[in-house]
Design an enzyme around this catalytic site. Sequence first.
Site, short mmCIF file in Angstrom:
data_model
loop_
_atom_site.label_atom_id
_atom_site.label_comp_id
_atom_site.label_asym_id
_atom_site.label_seq_id
_atom_site.Cartn_x
_atom_site.Cartn_y
_atom_site.Cartn_z
N LYS A 108 1.56 0.41 -0.79
CA LYS A 108 2.57 0.11 -1.96
C LYS A 108 2.23 -1.29 -2.51
O LYS A 108 1.90 -1.60 -3.77
CB LYS A 108 4.04 0.35 -2.17
N GLN A 162 12.52 2.55 0.98
CA GLN A 162 11.55 3.74 1.72
C GLN A 162 12.45 4.62 2.53
O GLN A 162 13.34 4.01 3.28
CB GLN A 162 10.57 2.67 2.43
N ASP A 205 11.61 5.79 -8.03
CA ASP A 205 11.39 7.05 -7.42
C ASP A 205 11.93 8.29 -7.90
O ASP A 205 11.87 9.24 -7.61
CB ASP A 205 12.10 6.76 -5.77
N1 LIG Z 1 11.23 5.87 -1.29
C1 LIG Z 1 10.07 6.91 -0.83
N2 LIG Z 1 10.19 7.37 0.55
C2 LIG Z 1 9.07 8.15 0.76
C3 LIG Z 1 8.29 8.97 -0.28
C4 LIG Z 1 8.51 8.44 -1.35
O1 LIG Z 1 7.69 8.86 -2.62
N3 LIG Z 1 9.37 7.48 -1.69
N4 LIG Z 1 7.30 9.59 0.27
C5 LIG Z 1 6.58 9.52 1.42
C6 LIG Z 1 6.01 8.42 2.00
N5 LIG Z 1 4.93 8.01 0.86
C7 LIG Z 1 5.37 7.10 0.21
O2 LIG Z 1 6.24 6.57 0.04
C8 LIG Z 1 3.60 8.53 0.92
C9 LIG Z 1 2.99 9.53 1.85
C10 LIG Z 1 1.69 9.73 2.08
C11 LIG Z 1 0.68 8.93 1.35
C12 LIG Z 1 -0.62 9.25 1.46
O3 LIG Z 1 -1.48 8.83 0.77
N6 LIG Z 1 -1.11 10.15 2.29
C13 LIG Z 1 -2.43 10.26 2.91
C14 LIG Z 1 -2.73 10.48 4.39
C15 LIG Z 1 -2.14 9.18 4.90
C16 LIG Z 1 -2.89 9.21 6.56
O4 LIG Z 1 -3.86 9.01 6.70
O5 LIG Z 1 -1.78 9.16 7.30
C17 LIG Z 1 -3.01 11.68 2.14
O6 LIG Z 1 -2.39 12.47 2.02
O7 LIG Z 1 -4.17 11.52 1.92
C18 LIG Z 1 1.25 8.02 0.51
C19 LIG Z 1 2.45 7.70 0.26
C20 LIG Z 1 8.08 9.54 2.48
N7 LIG Z 1 8.82 8.50 1.89
#
Ligand SMILES: Nc1nc2c(c(=O)[nH]1)N[C@@H](CN(C=O)c1ccc(C(=O)N[C@@H](CCC(=O)O)C(=O)O)cc1)CN2
Length: 373
Positions: A133, A177, A200
């Site tokens: 982020k 988070q 969020d």
């Molecule tokens: N306050 C928050 N906490 C969490 C959120 C949120 O939106 N707000 N979401 C998730 C975690 N997250 C961002 O915070 C998040 C999850 C996944 C990805 C992502 O790009 N995933 C990739 C794979 C990554 C890998 O290889 O491990 C994909 O799907 O291509 C970005 C952000 C929980 N917590």
Amino acid sequence: MASSILSDCSSCATSRLLPLRRALHPPTPRFRPSPGPAPLPRRPLLAAATPLPLLPRARRMAALAAAASSADPATVLADASAKIIDGKLVAKQIREEVGVEIARMKDAIGVVPGLAVILVGSRKDSQTYVRNKKRACDAVGIKSYEVNLPEDASEYEVIKHIATFNDDPSVHGILVQLPLPRHMNDENILNAVSIEKDVDGFHPVNIGRLAMQGRDPFFVPCTPKGCMELLHRSGVEIKGKRAVVIGRSNIVGTPAALLLQKANATVSIVHSKTKNPEEITRQADIIIAAVGVANLVRGSWIKPGAAIIDVGINPVDDPASPRGYRLVGDVCFEEASKVAGAITPVPGGVGPMTIAMLLSNTLDSAKRIHKFK
Ligand SMILES: Nc1nc2c(c(=O)[nH]1)N[C@@H](CN(C=O)c1ccc(C(=O)N[C@@H](CCC(=O)O)C(=O)O)cc1)CN2
């Protein structure tokens, strides 16, 4: 691909329950197939699901997977191949658009958006997301503020930091988070974020406004907003269509269903107590799967031509991979991509959209606060 007979989607019973799932989805997926006799199959191409008795979770998931894999090979052999919705590419476009707008605002009024991120504890996955982020903010010109608190920090400490950011005019967005350590009450903490800086979109007032006719939230949660953006930018019509959301978590499933409804789809939510989830899902023109069960949705669950947005990010053991595991979605991609009209991959589908939408929400917040059009 289209000629492959064997499906590699038998891993839902063996998926590793890594902590990410707790953040995105309810902790225990509780899909419970109806204990009664299965209805007569009404689909010409696909095999009927085997009726299953009530089972403990792991056996239930294994049985669900086995039932689904008994689908008629015609499903797997179908020639059709879905359009792949490239979330990485769309997210990149959105980041560029956000960057251009931030530069325009800075030139015009000398303001740059500010985003504050609070991380409690030292979970590796959360640290990675927070780092990503920050990098994404740097790349588009958002000033980021970070607070790192130890695992044993008190709720009071977190709320104190939130209060400071609520009062700081250089901060336009605040997020905590997730998941938080177990001793903390998410609700108390999320309620402390000013609704005008709740990028969020998790504050109950923002969710409430999303649910109401004629009202709009200040912010829509990033992941479901990303799902909708993928549908819009892929030219998928929503109005008047049947949509099924699988999963009803506060941060993905429920807001996704509300968004689809706002976009004039007829929406059903499939959850752990739903009878015949397969049959209901098969009626959908649009499926958003956000349940956190690897490969739950098989080819036989899908109406030919449907658009599928797969929110699941489930690690499954894979000794051939350098990490010892690979990520799969809630949808069996191999089967689904032969039946669906369009589908998001995992990884590279919805995931990258989450951070892109966060940047977009932060920009919107700064514009709203500074009345910049
Ligand atoms: N306050 C928050 N906490 C969490 C959120 C949120 O939106 N707000 N979401 C998730 C975690 N997250 C961002 O915070 C998040 C999850 C996944 C990805 C992502 O790009 N995933 C990739 C794979 C990554 C890998 O290889 O491990 C994909 O799907 O291509 C970005 C952000 C929980 N917590």
